[in-house]
Design an enzyme around this catalytic site. Structure first.
Site, PDB file in Angstrom:
ATOM      1  N   SER A   1      54.863  45.958  45.582  1.00  0.00           N
ATOM      2  CA  SER A   1      54.277  44.788  45.101  1.00  0.00           C
ATOM      3  C   SER A   1      53.637  44.826  43.944  1.00  0.00           C
ATOM      4  CB  SER A   1      53.465  44.046  46.206  1.00  0.00           C
ATOM      5  OG  SER A   1      54.354  43.472  47.297  1.00  0.00           O
ATOM      6  N   VAL A   2      53.584  46.003  43.335  1.00  0.00           N
ATOM      7  CA  VAL A   2      52.966  46.265  41.914  1.00  0.00           C
ATOM      8  C   VAL A   2      53.833  45.440  41.072  1.00  0.00           C
ATOM      9  CG1 VAL A   2      52.712  47.868  40.070  1.00  0.00           C
ATOM     10  CG2 VAL A   2      51.907  48.735  42.369  1.00  0.00           C
TER      11      VAL A   2
END
Length: 397
Positions: A117-118
Site C-alpha cells: 500500500s505504499v
C-alpha cells in the site's frame, strides 16, 4: 529458520526447490523471495524512468548500528532491529543525503521490491500533481469523471472522499477472510485465482459491483484499498492514459528515477494502484527526498508545495480503531498518506507486511523500510519500526 528467528526461503528457481503455491505466493514463507521477484509470478506494466540522468543521491554515511531504543519493555538497537524484523532494505535520509543504506535477504540496489500500500501514496502524489494543474478537481464528484458509478454506492462521493478514504461505500478489507471484498480484489487484480465464476474478473468490474453503503460520504475514515483504485480510474479518465504511464510521465521520469518501476496488472491491463507498485530502494528514497524538499528534487519542482503542506496539515483527526489507534493514537489519514502526529506533521506511506516510507520535513529526515513480515499487519512490529526511526532521527539531530 536462522538463529536470529527470521525465516529464510530458498530460491524457487533453483533445481529441486519447492514450487510456490499460487494461492499463497504473497504469504509467509514465500514472500521472503516473491516480494523481490513479483514479475516472475504476475503480468506487469512498465513504469519507464525516462531518458534523462538519474537524480543524484548524496551520501554522507553514519554508523547507526548501535543507536538504541526502548520498545514494549525491551531494549533494541538498529542492528538487532534489522536482523530480527524481516527487513529486506533499509535507507535513511538526513539533510538531503543518504546516511545509511542496507540490503538484506538477498536484495540488491537494483532489485525492485513490492510496495504493497505504499503504492497508494505514489498514486496520491500523482493526484496532487494533476490537481495542481487543474486536470483533476478533488472537490468534484467521482461521477463527473466516471459516470458509470452513478449506479454504485459511489454516487455522491467526491474525489476528495476517495483520496481520504471517507466515502461511505461498504468494502470488507479483511485480508484473511476467504469471502471478503479484499479476497475478491485479489482475484480481480490477477493476484489470485478463483473457482467461483460469479466473482468479478477485473478491478473495474469489482468497483461496478459496490452498490452498498455503510455510512454517509465524509462521515468517517474507513481503510478501503479499493478507494485508491477508484482514484486511479479517475486519474486515467481525466488524463486519457494508463496509471503506469501517468506515474512514469508525471513522477518517475521527472524526479530522475534510476531504474524502471512496474505495476502488476489485472486481466484488462489495469495497473493495480492500491498495492501493485514495485521499485528499488534508492528510487523509493528519491521519492522520499522529493517530499522532504517540498516537492523538489535535483532542481525540478514536481509536486505542488501547497498540496504537500495541505496533506500534512489538513488531515481529519478521526479516531482510529484497532491496530490504527494502537500504532498512531494521534494520527490521521489524508490524500493517501498516514499522518503520524497532527502536531509534528510527520507523515508516512505504509503497506502490509512491513513496507514504509517515513517523512519528517521539519527534521529533514526520512527513511525507507522494505520488509517481508510473516504477518499482514502487526501493531508490535510497526511500533518497533517507528521507535527505531525515531531513535535514528534523534541521534542524527
Amino acid at each position: 529458520m536462522s538463529s536470529d528467528g527470521v525465516s529464510h526461503f530458498r530460491d524457487p528457481t533453483a533445481s529441486g526447490a519447492p514450487v510456490i503455491p499460487r494461492a499463497e505466493w504473497d504469504r509467509a514463507p514465500w514472500n521472503r523471495w516473491t516480494f523481490q521477484h513479483v514479475r516472475h509470478l504476475l503480468p506487469t506494466a512498465q513504469v519507464w524512468r525516462g531518458e534523462g540522468p538519474a537524480s543524484p543521491l548524496p551520501v554522507a554515511l553514519r554508523d547507526i548500528d548501535d543507536v538504541g531504543f526502548d520498545i514494549d519493555g525491551r531494549y533494541e538497537t538498529i542492528e538487532t532491529f534489522l536482523r530480527t524484523s524481516y527487513a529486506d532494505g533499509f535507507l535513511v535520509l538526513h539533510r538531503g543525503a543518504v546516511v545509511a543504506e542496507r540490503y538484506l535477504n538477498g536484495m540488491t540496489a537494483r532489485t525492485p521490491h513490492l510496495s504493497q500500500s505504499v503504492a497508494k501514496s505514489i498514486v496520491g502524489t500523482v493526484a496532487g500533481i494533476l490537481a495542481g494543474r487543474g486536470v483533476v478537481d478533488p472537490a468534484a464528484p467521482v461521477t463527473a469523471y466516471l459516470p458509470e458509478l452513478e449506479a454504485t454506492a459511489y454516487r455522491g462521493a467526491t474525489v476528495q472522499h476517495v483520496l481520504d478514504m471517507t466515502s461511505g461505500v461498504l468494502f470488507d478489507e479483511t485480508y484473511t477472510a476467504l469471502d471478503s471484498h479484499m479476497a475478491r480484489l485479489d482475484v480481480a487484480s490477477g493476484w489470485k485465482d478463483s473457482s467461483d465464476p460469479s466473482w468479478p474478473g477485473t478491478v473495474w468490474q469489482l468497483i461496478l459491483g459496490l452498490t452498498d453503503a455503510e455510512c454517509p460520504h465524509g462521515a468517517s475514515f474507513r481503510y478501503r484499498s479499493i478507494e485508491t483504485d477508484v482514484l486511479a480510474f479517475v486519474l486515467q479518465r481525466a488524463a486519457g492514459t494508463s496509471i503506469a504511464e501517468l506515474v512514469s510521465r508525471e513522477l518517475w521520469a521527472p524526479m530522475g528515477a534510476e531504474e524502471d518501476a512496474y505495476f502488476t496488472i489485472d486481466p484488462a491491463g489495469y495497473g493495480l494502484a492500491d498495492g501493485g507498485f514495485n521499485a528499488t530502494l534508492r528510487d523509493y528514497a528519491r521519492f522520499a527526498l522529493m517530499h522532504l524538499d517540498n516537492g523538489r528534487i535535483n532542481g525540478r519542482h514536481i509536486v505542488p508545495a501547497d498540496w504537500l503542506a495541505e496533506t500534512r496539515a489538513g488531515a481529519r483527526a478521526d479516531r482510529f480503531g484497532g491496530v490504527y489507534h494502537d500504532v498512531l493514537p494521534k494520527g490521521a489519514y489524508h490524500n493517501q498518506f498516514w499522518i503520524e502526529d497532527g502536531e509534528r506533521r510527520a507523515y508516512m506511506a505504509r503497506g502490509v507486511f512491513g513496507q514504509m516510507i517515513y517523512l519528517d520535513p521539519e527534521a529533514s529526515f526520512g527513511a525507507v523500510v522494505l520488509s517481508s513480515w510473516p504477518e499482514f499487519v502487526s501493531a508490535q512490529r510497526t511500533r518497533t519500526a517507528l521507535a527505531a526511526l525515531h531513535a535514528v532521527r534523534a541521534a542524527l539531530a
